[in-house]
Design a protein around this motif. Structure first.
Motif, PDB file in Angstrom:
ATOM      1  N   GLN A  21       3.522   1.440  11.666  1.00 25.02           N
ATOM      2  CA  GLN A  21       3.458   2.884  11.799  1.00 25.02           C
ATOM      3  C   GLN A  21       4.441   3.507  10.828  1.00 25.02           C
ATOM      4  O   GLN A  21       5.420   2.878  10.418  1.00 25.02           O
ATOM      5  N   GLY A  22       4.175   4.742  10.434  1.00 26.28           N
ATOM      6  CA  GLY A  22       5.088   5.427   9.528  1.00 26.28           C
ATOM      7  C   GLY A  22       4.847   6.921   9.544  1.00 26.28           C
ATOM      8  O   GLY A  22       3.880   7.411  10.145  1.00 26.28           O
ATOM      9  N   SER A  23       5.733   7.660   8.900  1.00 27.40           N
ATOM     10  CA  SER A  23       5.612   9.106   8.783  1.00 27.40           C
ATOM     11  C   SER A  23       5.951   9.513   7.360  1.00 27.40           C
ATOM     12  O   SER A  23       6.551   8.738   6.601  1.00 27.40           O
ATOM     13  N   VAL A  24       5.568  10.718   6.996  1.00 23.88           N
ATOM     14  CA  VAL A  24       5.848  11.251   5.664  1.00 23.88           C
ATOM     15  C   VAL A  24       6.718  12.493   5.824  1.00 23.88           C
ATOM     16  O   VAL A  24       6.331  13.440   6.518  1.00 23.88           O
ATOM     17  N   SER A  25       7.866  12.479   5.184  1.00 19.84           N
ATOM     18  CA  SER A  25       8.754  13.637   5.239  1.00 19.84           C
ATOM     19  C   SER A  25       8.404  14.608   4.125  1.00 19.84           C
ATOM     20  O   SER A  25       7.571  14.319   3.258  1.00 19.84           O
ATOM     21  N   GLY A  26       9.062  15.750   4.128  1.00 18.84           N
ATOM     22  CA  GLY A  26       8.813  16.732   3.078  1.00 18.84           C
ATOM     23  C   GLY A  26       7.494  17.448   3.285  1.00 18.84           C
ATOM     24  O   GLY A  26       7.011  17.599   4.407  1.00 18.84           O
TER      25      GLY A  26
ATOM     26  N   ASP B  37       7.731  14.384  13.210  1.00 20.85           N
ATOM     27  CA  ASP B  37       6.778  14.177  12.117  1.00 20.85           C
ATOM     28  C   ASP B  37       5.522  13.492  12.633  1.00 20.85           C
ATOM     29  O   ASP B  37       5.564  12.700  13.578  1.00 20.85           O
ATOM     30  N   GLY B  38       4.396  13.791  11.993  1.00 20.54           N
ATOM     31  CA  GLY B  38       3.152  13.131  12.343  1.00 20.54           C
ATOM     32  C   GLY B  38       3.217  11.639  12.062  1.00 20.54           C
ATOM     33  O   GLY B  38       3.906  11.192  11.137  1.00 20.54           O
ATOM     34  N   VAL B  39       2.486  10.872  12.853  1.00 21.92           N
ATOM     35  CA  VAL B  39       2.512   9.411  12.755  1.00 21.92           C
ATOM     36  C   VAL B  39       1.230   8.904  12.109  1.00 21.92           C
ATOM     37  O   VAL B  39       0.129   9.366  12.435  1.00 21.92           O
ATOM     38  N   TYR B  40       1.385   7.950  11.186  1.00 26.43           N
ATOM     39  CA  TYR B  40       0.259   7.234  10.583  1.00 26.43           C
ATOM     40  C   TYR B  40       0.230   5.830  11.185  1.00 26.43           C
ATOM     41  O   TYR B  40       1.270   5.157  11.245  1.00 26.43           O
ATOM     42  N   ASP B  41      -0.930   5.382  11.629  1.00 24.86           N
ATOM     43  CA  ASP B  41      -1.090   4.030  12.173  1.00 24.86           C
ATOM     44  C   ASP B  41      -1.776   3.147  11.142  1.00 24.86           C
ATOM     45  O   ASP B  41      -2.841   3.509  10.624  1.00 24.86           O
ATOM     46  N   LEU B  42      -1.200   1.978  10.855  1.00 21.63           N
ATOM     47  CA  LEU B  42      -1.828   0.985   9.981  1.00 21.63           C
ATOM     48  C   LEU B  42      -2.370  -0.141  10.853  1.00 21.63           C
ATOM     49  O   LEU B  42      -1.608  -0.804  11.567  1.00 21.63           O
TER      50      LEU B  42
ATOM     51  N   GLY C  99       5.556  22.712  -0.541  1.00 25.40           N
ATOM     52  CA  GLY C  99       6.620  21.760  -0.798  1.00 25.40           C
ATOM     53  C   GLY C  99       6.117  20.598  -1.633  1.00 25.40           C
ATOM     54  O   GLY C  99       4.974  20.587  -2.100  1.00 25.40           O
ATOM     55  N   ALA C 100       6.948  19.604  -1.795  1.00 26.66           N
ATOM     56  CA  ALA C 100       6.622  18.452  -2.639  1.00 26.66           C
ATOM     57  C   ALA C 100       5.915  17.368  -1.835  1.00 26.66           C
ATOM     58  O   ALA C 100       6.099  17.250  -0.618  1.00 26.66           O
ATOM     59  N   PRO C 101       5.088  16.549  -2.490  1.00 18.12           N
ATOM     60  CA  PRO C 101       4.437  15.429  -1.802  1.00 18.12           C
ATOM     61  C   PRO C 101       5.457  14.407  -1.314  1.00 18.12           C
ATOM     62  O   PRO C 101       6.582  14.325  -1.816  1.00 18.12           O
ATOM     63  N   GLY C 102       5.036  13.609  -0.353  1.00 20.84           N
ATOM     64  CA  GLY C 102       5.816  12.481   0.127  1.00 20.84           C
ATOM     65  C   GLY C 102       4.973  11.220   0.045  1.00 20.84           C
ATOM     66  O   GLY C 102       3.756  11.285  -0.200  1.00 20.84           O
ATOM     67  N   VAL C 103       5.598  10.075   0.254  1.00 22.46           N
ATOM     68  CA  VAL C 103       4.890   8.801   0.115  1.00 22.46           C
ATOM     69  C   VAL C 103       5.076   7.959   1.371  1.00 22.46           C
ATOM     70  O   VAL C 103       6.202   7.773   1.849  1.00 22.46           O
ATOM     71  N   LEU C 104       3.959   7.476   1.893  1.00 20.41           N
ATOM     72  CA  LEU C 104       3.950   6.514   2.993  1.00 20.41           C
ATOM     73  C   LEU C 104       3.791   5.131   2.379  1.00 20.41           C
ATOM     74  O   LEU C 104       2.856   4.888   1.615  1.00 20.41           O
ATOM     75  N   SER C 105       4.716   4.227   2.686  1.00 21.75           N
ATOM     76  CA  SER C 105       4.718   2.916   2.033  1.00 21.75           C
ATOM     77  C   SER C 105       4.656   1.796   3.064  1.00 21.75           C
ATOM     78  O   SER C 105       5.411   1.800   4.043  1.00 21.75           O
ATOM     79  N   PHE C 106       3.732   0.865   2.843  1.00 21.54           N
ATOM     80  CA  PHE C 106       3.641  -0.349   3.660  1.00 21.54           C
ATOM     81  C   PHE C 106       3.725  -1.546   2.715  1.00 21.54           C
ATOM     82  O   PHE C 106       2.845  -1.742   1.874  1.00 21.54           O
ATOM     83  N   GLU C 107       4.764  -2.335   2.854  1.00 20.90           N
ATOM     84  CA  GLU C 107       4.956  -3.501   1.991  1.00 20.90           C
ATOM     85  C   GLU C 107       5.075  -4.767   2.829  1.00 20.90           C
ATOM     86  O   GLU C 107       5.258  -4.715   4.041  1.00 20.90           O
TER      87      GLU C 107
ATOM     88  N   ILE D  30       0.854  -1.185   0.000  1.00 24.25           N
ATOM     89  CA  ILE D  30       0.000   0.000   0.000  1.00 24.25           C
ATOM     90  C   ILE D  30       0.892   1.237   0.000  1.00 24.25           C
ATOM     91  O   ILE D  30       1.881   1.308   0.739  1.00 24.25           O
ATOM     92  N   GLU D  31       0.548   2.213  -0.828  1.00 22.04           N
ATOM     93  CA  GLU D  31       1.206   3.513  -0.809  1.00 22.04           C
ATOM     94  C   GLU D  31       0.158   4.603  -0.639  1.00 22.04           C
ATOM     95  O   GLU D  31      -0.895   4.569  -1.289  1.00 22.04           O
ATOM     96  N   LEU D  32       0.458   5.551   0.227  1.00 17.40           N
ATOM     97  CA  LEU D  32      -0.395   6.724   0.404  1.00 17.40           C
ATOM     98  C   LEU D  32       0.469   7.951   0.133  1.00 17.40           C
ATOM     99  O   LEU D  32       1.419   8.224   0.868  1.00 17.40           O
ATOM    100  N   GLU D  33       0.161   8.646  -0.952  1.00 22.14           N
ATOM    101  CA  GLU D  33       0.889   9.866  -1.288  1.00 22.14           C
ATOM    102  C   GLU D  33       0.182  11.050  -0.647  1.00 22.14           C
ATOM    103  O   GLU D  33      -1.025  11.235  -0.832  1.00 22.14           O
ATOM    104  N   THR D  34       0.920  11.837   0.108  1.00 23.05           N
ATOM    105  CA  THR D  34       0.324  12.942   0.845  1.00 23.05           C
ATOM    106  C   THR D  34       1.235  14.168   0.805  1.00 23.05           C
ATOM    107  O   THR D  34       2.422  14.081   0.475  1.00 23.05           O
ATOM    108  N   ILE D  35       0.634  15.302   1.177  1.00 18.90           N
ATOM    109  CA  ILE D  35       1.405  16.532   1.363  1.00 18.90           C
ATOM    110  C   ILE D  35       1.191  16.986   2.803  1.00 18.90           C
ATOM    111  O   ILE D  35       0.207  17.649   3.125  1.00 18.90           O
ATOM    112  N   PRO D  36       2.074  16.587   3.706  1.00 22.03           N
ATOM    113  CA  PRO D  36       1.925  17.029   5.096  1.00 22.03           C
ATOM    114  C   PRO D  36       2.327  18.496   5.233  1.00 22.03           C
ATOM    115  O   PRO D  36       3.042  19.036   4.379  1.00 22.03           O
TER     116      PRO D  36
END
Length: 388
Positions: free
Chosen positions: A102-107, A88-93, A125-133, A69-75
């Motif tokens: 758990q993960g965070s998005v930089s940028g 950085d903010g935390v995303y919970d899966l 700024g530019a988008p970042g990508v949160l990736s869960f593989e 799963i990838e979630l592209e975001t602009i934090p």
């Protein structure tokens, strides 16, 4: 993910993203809001606009066999002049209801805030990508909880298998309104805020309208609650009214009645639990406003009011608790679906000795969990005000 696999892009809408009041389509993606545009336009206060845009309680929820799963975001990263960088903010899966990754998005964008001047500068700024593989194979329920304390603009959800939004999956919708504590201040991750802990324990679908620094009995918030889908409602009022020194007793009581009257226009018989503030030593018997107080180089808070002014209608937490209790008693004579909860039942004086508020105002992560577990036991258990 191997090069032979292909991503499937899924549109982000209300069926997929739970806990949002409104989704704004921008030139870059989808910006979730916890207040509708009409409310934001009525009082475009920078603090309110910042916190309502932080997606506390929001989560993408779907069933899928995807293993990637990838979630592209602009934090939006907040930078406070003269203070250490914020994490950085935390995303919970969650997989089938259990926290798995758990993960965070930089940028992303940056918001530089100067607290001494009140100025703020926003840079794109530019988008970042949160990736869960490497996720487990097979059909499963996935929830991706967005950061409770970091604004994020959602660009794209990509998976290596189709997704099916599950909505609330038959769970009752619990709408909660409160201050920064309800928003999740000092919790370390989005499912660790006390409302999220309580919702998980009770099996309800959360809409969190906790707004840091902004639970001030605003009429547009009452109208938002009135117009929202909700099977159960709780409202936690008091600490921000004291923090901001926003009103005196003469205004506070009628304002709370009006707030409840507005909600009842759209929710005639929906259970409502009115809550008073948790224990907070600096404001139990000392009015606001609350002032910053740096202790050993760390931001803390202190009460700057004068207890002698209580006689002239200044508000303290004890005055507010007494007022809210009386309001519920009065209304309960004709409304059997309104109830009162003393916030000290979630966090009281004894708890303060064992788990002091780190900055004298907000609980830490362990205390959030304790409060959420206690709320679930008090409000959602059989016989509780929000039992379902």
């Amino acid at each position: 993910m191997t090069t032979s696999q292909r991503w499937i892009s899924t549109a982000i809408n209300h069926a997929l993203l739970l806990g949002a009041i409104e989704l704004e389509q921008t030139d870059r993606g989808t910006r979730p809001h916890r207040l509708p545009a009409a409310a934001r336009a009525q009082w475009p206060d920078p603090q309110l606009l910042m916190v309502e845009g932080q997606p506390s309680g929001m989560r993408l929820a779907f069933r899928t066999t995807a293993t990637a799963i990838e979630l592209e975001t602009i934090p939006t990263k907040r930078i406070y002049v003269g203070m250490p960088p914020r994490p950085d903010g935390v995303y919970d899966l969650l997989i089938d209801g259990q926290l798995a990754r758990q993960g965070s998005v930089s940028g992303g964008d940056s918001l530089t805030i100067n607290m001494s001047t009140g100025s703020a500068t926003h840079e794109r700024g530019a988008p970042g990508v949160l990736s869960f593989e490497g996720l487990p194979a097979g059909d499963k329920t996935i929830e991706i909880w967005l950061p409770h304390d970091e604004t994020t603009e959602l660009v794209d959800l990509r998976t290596n298998a189709p997704v099916e939004p599950i909505g609330t999956n038959g769970a009752p919708v619990w709408l909660h309104h409160g201050s920064s504590i309800s928003h999740g201040s000092n919790a370390t991750h989005p499912t660790g805020t006390w409302p999220a802990v309580a919702a998980t324990a009770a099996g309800v679908s959360l809409i969190n309208l906790g707004f840091g620094g902004s639970a001030i009995v605003d009429p547009f918030v009452a109208r938002t609650i009135r117009d929202a889908r909700a099977d159960l409602i709780s409202i936690k009022l008091g600490i921000n009214v004291v923090n901001t020194d926003a009103m005196r007793l003469r205004a506070f009581g009628p304002a709370v009645h009006g707030f409840l009257d507005t909600i009842r226009e759209g929710h005639k018989t929906t259970p409502i639990l009115l809550m008073s503030p948790i224990y907070c030593p600096i404001h139990e018997d000392t009015p606001g406003p609350t002032a910053p107080d740096f202790v050993d180089g760390k931001l803390s808070f202190k009460a700057s009011g004068d207890p002698a002014e209580i006689a002239m209608g200044k508000l303290t937490l004890n005055v507010i608790r007494d007022t809210l209790s009386k309001i519920v008693t009065q209304r309960a004579a004709t409304d059997s679906n309104i109830h009162y909860l003393d916030g000290r039942d979630l966090y009281g004086e004894v708890d303060s000795a064992a788990l002091p508020l780190p900055d004298r105002l907000h609980p830490d992560g362990d205390t959030h969990r304790l409060m959420g577990e206690r709320f679930a036991a008090l409000a959602f258990a059989p016989g509780g005000a929000l039992a379902h």
